[in-house]
Design a protein around this motif. Sequence first.
Motif, PDB file in Angstrom:
ATOM      1  N   ILE A  91     -13.214   1.286  14.223  1.00  0.00           N
ATOM      2  CA  ILE A  91     -12.514   2.033  15.019  1.00  0.00           C
ATOM      3  C   ILE A  91     -11.071   1.977  14.736  1.00  0.00           C
ATOM      4  CG2 ILE A  91     -11.817   3.050  17.181  1.00  0.00           C
ATOM      5  CD1 ILE A  91     -14.596   1.868  18.311  1.00  0.00           C
ATOM      6  N   SER A  92     -10.301   3.105  14.026  1.00  0.00           N
ATOM      7  CA  SER A  92      -8.986   2.907  13.847  1.00  0.00           C
ATOM      8  C   SER A  92      -8.265   3.996  14.136  1.00  0.00           C
ATOM      9  CB  SER A  92      -8.793   2.639  12.178  1.00  0.00           C
ATOM     10  OG  SER A  92      -9.446   3.891  11.608  1.00  0.00           O
ATOM     11  N   TYR A 148     -13.696   6.604  13.549  1.00  0.00           N
ATOM     12  CA  TYR A 148     -14.832   5.847  13.362  1.00  0.00           C
ATOM     13  C   TYR A 148     -15.690   5.817  12.058  1.00  0.00           C
ATOM     14  CZ  TYR A 148     -14.467   6.252  18.530  1.00  0.00           C
ATOM     15  OH  TYR A 148     -14.188   5.964  19.701  1.00  0.00           O
ATOM     16  N   GLY A 149     -16.003   4.814  11.683  1.00  0.00           N
ATOM     17  CA  GLY A 149     -16.562   4.532  10.297  1.00  0.00           C
ATOM     18  C   GLY A 149     -17.387   3.382  10.191  1.00  0.00           C
ATOM     19  N   VAL A 150     -18.653   3.737   9.455  1.00  0.00           N
ATOM     20  CA  VAL A 150     -19.233   2.411   9.282  1.00  0.00           C
ATOM     21  C   VAL A 150     -19.015   1.829   7.808  1.00  0.00           C
ATOM     22  CG1 VAL A 150     -21.820   1.659   8.741  1.00  0.00           C
ATOM     23  CG2 VAL A 150     -21.144   3.212  10.728  1.00  0.00           C
ATOM     24  N   ASN A 151     -18.453   0.686   7.709  1.00  0.00           N
ATOM     25  CA  ASN A 151     -17.772   0.218   6.307  1.00  0.00           C
ATOM     26  C   ASN A 151     -18.522  -1.223   5.840  1.00  0.00           C
ATOM     27  OD1 ASN A 151     -15.454   1.867   6.013  1.00  0.00           O
ATOM     28  ND2 ASN A 151     -15.214   1.345   7.973  1.00  0.00           N
ATOM     29  N   SER A 165     -11.556  -2.918  21.317  1.00  0.00           N
ATOM     30  CA  SER A 165     -12.032  -3.212  19.803  1.00  0.00           C
ATOM     31  C   SER A 165     -10.988  -3.639  18.811  1.00  0.00           C
ATOM     32  CB  SER A 165     -12.725  -2.043  19.532  1.00  0.00           C
ATOM     33  OG  SER A 165     -11.780  -0.841  19.223  1.00  0.00           O
ATOM     34  N   ILE A 166     -11.316  -4.647  18.204  1.00  0.00           N
ATOM     35  CA  ILE A 166      -9.994  -5.227  17.258  1.00  0.00           C
ATOM     36  C   ILE A 166     -10.726  -5.072  15.823  1.00  0.00           C
ATOM     37  CG2 ILE A 166      -8.735  -7.135  16.846  1.00  0.00           C
ATOM     38  CD1 ILE A 166      -9.251  -8.059  19.596  1.00  0.00           C
ATOM     39  N   LEU A 167      -9.869  -4.481  14.970  1.00  0.00           N
ATOM     40  CA  LEU A 167     -10.289  -4.345  13.723  1.00  0.00           C
ATOM     41  C   LEU A 167      -8.846  -4.821  12.671  1.00  0.00           C
ATOM     42  CD1 LEU A 167     -11.879  -3.126  11.156  1.00  0.00           C
ATOM     43  CD2 LEU A 167     -10.690  -1.030  11.574  1.00  0.00           C
TER      44      LEU A 167
END
Length: 234
Positions: free
Chosen positions: A100-101, A110-113, A163-165
């Motif tokens: 989540i950025s 939202y992405g699946v990386n 959430s922490i990215l």
Amino acid sequence: MRLLFSCLFLVSFFNAFSQDVKPEVKPVVKIDSLYREDQFYFSVTYNLLMNGPTGLKQDKFSAGLSAGFLRDMPINKTRTIAIAAGLGLSYQNFYQNLTISKGPTGDLIYGVNDSGQFVSNRYKQYSVDVPIEFRWRNSTYESYKFWRIYSGVKLSYIFSDKSILKDGESTYKISNNKDVNQFQYGVYVSAGYNTWNVYCYYGLNGLFDKSVKTISGESINVKAMNIGLIFYIL
């Protein structure tokens, strides 16, 4: 004659001595036949994300902790069947690749990386829990050690989430995400003997709102599953 009087004196002395010895009175122990299994509980779990978008994976150890109190209400004469309700707190942590950025306008992306596209990524939440369960046990009012199977529903309110990215260039910290479903509910079962019991919970609604989608257009309908141990303390 002296011998006769001496014998009579000794007999009188021993009779008097024996009369002074009182029998030992043992205290009467009252047993509560109307016992309740009111209990504090504490659980340690491994957290899984189920029903996620394509490519969703978890890494590291995603741990969960919870603690609270349950009020026992027996419903049969032998008190081996009961209903219980309680109140508790939970902490859940997830390491996974659902990122989540924030975009230039502040919108959430939202992405699946793949794990190689970021340094670390985690999601954590804190909740107030209300468990309501049906209980079976083979307990008696003379023993606190028994087999049990408890099953029920748990209602939760997430009062804090984050959430922490870290992608190597920037760090995105999203607190109290508006897309997170604050009200969670699910079913669970615990079974075991005495203090040690296995525990499993499965969430019936998603962690995120159904309208949330990844960059590829897939819905994010992930549900939480917790597997571990739960300890009951009277």
